[in-house]
Write an enzyme that holds these catalytic residues in place. Structure first.
Site, short mmCIF file in Angstrom:
data_model
loop_
_atom_site.label_atom_id
_atom_site.label_comp_id
_atom_site.label_asym_id
_atom_site.label_seq_id
_atom_site.Cartn_x
_atom_site.Cartn_y
_atom_site.Cartn_z
N SER A 152 62.27 -87.40 78.27
CA SER A 152 61.32 -88.03 79.19
C SER A 152 59.89 -87.59 78.95
O SER A 152 59.32 -87.83 77.90
CB SER A 152 61.75 -87.79 80.64
OG SER A 152 60.96 -88.54 81.53
N HIS A 153 59.31 -86.91 79.93
CA HIS A 153 57.89 -86.54 79.89
C HIS A 153 57.67 -85.17 79.26
O HIS A 153 56.55 -84.67 79.23
CB HIS A 153 57.34 -86.54 81.31
CG HIS A 153 58.11 -85.67 82.25
ND1 HIS A 153 59.42 -85.94 82.58
CD2 HIS A 153 57.79 -84.53 82.90
CE1 HIS A 153 59.86 -85.00 83.41
NE2 HIS A 153 58.90 -84.14 83.62
N ASP B 31 55.10 -92.59 80.19
CA ASP B 31 55.51 -91.29 79.64
C ASP B 31 56.35 -91.45 78.37
O ASP B 31 56.42 -92.53 77.79
CB ASP B 31 56.28 -90.50 80.70
CG ASP B 31 57.65 -91.10 80.99
OD1 ASP B 31 57.78 -92.34 80.89
OD2 ASP B 31 58.58 -90.35 81.32
N ASP C 187 59.55 -91.67 77.53
CA ASP C 187 60.60 -92.68 77.38
C ASP C 187 60.32 -93.96 78.15
O ASP C 187 61.16 -94.84 78.21
CB ASP C 187 61.96 -92.12 77.78
CG ASP C 187 62.07 -91.81 79.26
OD1 ASP C 187 61.03 -91.53 79.89
OD2 ASP C 187 63.20 -91.82 79.79
N ASP D 261 59.70 -94.55 81.46
CA ASP D 261 60.16 -94.83 82.82
C ASP D 261 59.18 -94.40 83.90
O ASP D 261 59.34 -94.78 85.06
CB ASP D 261 61.55 -94.23 83.07
CG ASP D 261 61.61 -92.71 82.96
OD1 ASP D 261 60.58 -92.09 82.65
OD2 ASP D 261 62.70 -92.15 83.16
N ARG D 262 58.16 -93.63 83.56
CA ARG D 262 57.18 -93.19 84.56
C ARG D 262 55.86 -93.93 84.38
O ARG D 262 55.60 -94.51 83.33
CB ARG D 262 56.95 -91.68 84.46
CG ARG D 262 58.20 -90.88 84.70
CD ARG D 262 57.94 -89.38 84.65
NE ARG D 262 59.20 -88.66 84.83
CZ ARG D 262 59.33 -87.54 85.52
NH1 ARG D 262 58.27 -86.99 86.08
NH2 ARG D 262 60.50 -86.96 85.64
N THR E 28 65.96 -86.50 94.94
CA THR E 28 65.28 -86.87 93.71
C THR E 28 66.32 -87.11 92.61
O THR E 28 67.29 -86.39 92.49
CB THR E 28 64.32 -85.74 93.28
OG1 THR E 28 63.31 -85.61 94.28
CG2 THR E 28 63.67 -86.04 91.95
N LYS F 110 63.96 -96.18 86.66
CA LYS F 110 62.55 -96.41 86.97
C LYS F 110 61.90 -97.02 85.75
O LYS F 110 62.39 -96.89 84.64
CB LYS F 110 61.86 -95.11 87.40
CG LYS F 110 62.07 -93.89 86.53
CD LYS F 110 61.42 -92.68 87.18
CE LYS F 110 61.71 -91.39 86.40
NZ LYS F 110 62.99 -90.78 86.78
#
Length: 542
Positions: free
Chosen positions: A114-115, A278, A280, A282-283, A345, A377
């Protein structure tokens, strides 16, 4: 046909998937048998895979291509009939969810941290998404973990690597490998949800934006959709080429790590709209000229304006938010007369609500927003939703958010992250907070209504999730939330969320750090942050 080889192995400790799969340093994943053990544990835990189709891809970070070749050979050895893999090994997390759902595959494997930073010395990750398109629920991740603790062998075919860069179908050990365009299906889905004609007209009329792809996976998606399909000028997408180390950057779309974008949106003559995504995809982070939109406010504003977007013209069934996200979306839900759900979360907690038709829009405090179009997301979805709202309302980002605050009041909100702290010290801090009897106590000008360790019972499947974050809620509705993040690979990250409701429009533009200063001080004192972690200040404030 390539021979199937059974390789003897022994378990590795610590292969327990977190809220977003298994994340470790590249050097951990690169150990002999480490990735293979986990992948075999996945295949052993998800049911009969014979004859099934799997989706595969990742965010392009270092070790992505190597891992994909291993997973392809293991999928062939385990009996999959077909694997759909994004060209170049590229596939954003929301696009993977979209492809899983569109083609009704037996889920997918997504390679991403991810991030988190990428590179030979940085992070890598892997997770399995179920046929509904979302992250595996706890029952499956627990089964995978249990399998990793007893695994004694894995299966793999002995074959040459597959060409990942040429579209088309080829054979691997009797299994079909389909290399597909990772952008096409996702772009088609976005076009069905948003008014592309109105957005094109807005760009043609002079709307200016900057999108920072942070040298991560959304570069090709943003270039195709924003510049080619919507007519934004060439150069609208910054840092648009995915790189294995994200250009030595940290692909986390916040005010600190997306500093190039923040600078570009600052001052007279800056673009009207800015956004970042980000590693991948999703953000998201949303900016106006000299104006930052918190993830909580972004979800609330998009929900309040949802019917401006063709895909949501019939309204929303409900709004779901993670517990640390501010209550701003709840106020919109109350006015619309629809449910407002509060979950732990982790996007997987939204999945049952979406599948049951109980929610349409969802959001997390950690820059995640999405809807029922996929089960992840979706950063670009949020950007396109904002563009649709801007195109229809013909107002600035600041004016739209300010008008929203005037109508609903403002939940002044901030998140303070303490990254890379000692894990034992972090756990000790949380245990200290769990043991505090605070109800009725006066802390500064605030009286504690209650404090607890948030637990959630899923309204659909009845599953219970405990220890999801410490809440300290005051009688005026202000809140302090303490939570340890599950997305890092080194040490621990303590997240502190501070929130106060401000109904007075004359005070809506006060700086959040100033407005929340007394609550921030209470949070630090209550948790004994400096004494327990050695940190005088947060690493990141958003």
């Amino acid at each position: 046909m390539a021979a199937v080889k059974t390789v003897s192995t022994t378990p590795f400790s610590g292969q327990k998937p977190g809220t977003s799969g298994l994340r470790k340093k590249v050097k951990v994943f690169a150990q002999p048998h480490y990735l293979e053990n986990f992948v075999q544990a996945v295949f052993d835990s998800i049911g009969d895979v014979a004859g099934k189709t799997l989706v595969l891809g990742g965010d392009g970070r270092y070790h992505n291509r190597t891992a994909i070749q291993t997973i392809l050979k293991m999928a062939a050895a385990n009996g999959f009939a077909r694997v759909m893999v994004g060209r170049g090994g590229i596939l954003s997390t929301p696009a993977a969810s979209a492809v899983i759902r569109k083609y009704k595959t037996f889920g997918g494997i997504i390679l991403s941290a991810s991030h988190n930073p990428g590179g030979p010395l940085e992070d890598f990750g892997i997770k399995y998404n179920i046929p509904a398109g979302g992250p595996a629920p706890e029952a499956i991740t627990e089964a995978i973990h249990a399998r990793t603790e007893v695994i004694g062998a894995y299966r793999i075919v002995e074959a040459a690597d597959v060409d990942l860069d040429t579209l088309g179908t080829r054979s691997l050990g009797g299994m079909e490998v389909q290399v597909f365009d990772p952008v096409a299906d996702y772009a088609e889905l976005m076009e069905s949800l948003f008014d592309f004609a109105a957005i094109r007209a807005a760009f043609a009329s002079g709307l200016r934006m900057k999108f920072d792809a942070m040298h991560a996976v959304t570069g090709p998606y943003a270039t195709e959709i924003l510049e080619r399909r919507l007519g934004a000028p060439a150069g609208t997408v910054m840092n648009g080429v995915p790189l294995e180390d994200f250009g030595h950057g940290h692909p986390d779309p916040n005010l600190v790590h997306a500093h190039d974008l923040v600078e570009a949106l600052t001052g007279e003559g800056a673009p009207d709209f800015g956004a970042a995504s980000d590693g991948d995809g999703d953000r998201n982070m949303i900016l106006g000229r000299d104006f930052y939109v918190t993830p909580s406010d972004s979800l609330a504003v998009l929900a309040a304006n949802a019917t401006l977007c063709p895909g949501y013209r019939n309204g929303l069934k409900g709004i779901a938010r993670s517990m640390p996200t501010s209550a701003a979306p709840d106020r919109v839900a109350a006015k619309l007369g629809i449910p407002a759900w509060e979950t732990p979360t982790g996007w997987k907690f939204f999945g049952t609500l979406l599948d049951a038709g109980l929610a349409t829009f969802c959001g997390e405090e950690s820059f995640g927003t999405g809807s029922d179009h996929v089960r992840e997301k979706d950063g670009l979805w949020a950007v396109l939703a904002w563009l649709n709202v801007l195109a229809v309302r013909k107002q600035s980002v600041a004016d739209i958010v300010t008008a929203h605050w005037t109508e609903y009041g403002r939940n002044v909100y901030s998140r303070h992250d303490y990254e890379g702290i000692d894990a034992a010290a972090a756990e000790g801090l949380m245990e200290h907070l769990r043991g505090l009897p605070l109800k009725g106590r006066k802390l500064g000008a605030y009286t504690v209504a209650f404090n607890d360790d948030f637990a959630y019972t899923d309204p659909v499947d009845g599953s219970v999730s405990k220890k999801q974050g410490i809440r300290v809620v005051f009688e005026d509705g202000s809140r302090i939330v303490f939570r340890l993040s599950g997305t890092g690979t080194e040490g621990a990250t303590l997240r502190v969320y501070i929130e106060r409701f401000e109904p007075d429009p004359t005070r809506h533009h006060i700086d959040p750090q100033t407005a929340l200063a007394d609550l921030i001080a209470i949070a630090r004192d209550l948790a004994e942050i400096e004494a327990r972690t050695g940190r005088q200040e947060p690493t990141v404030i958003t």
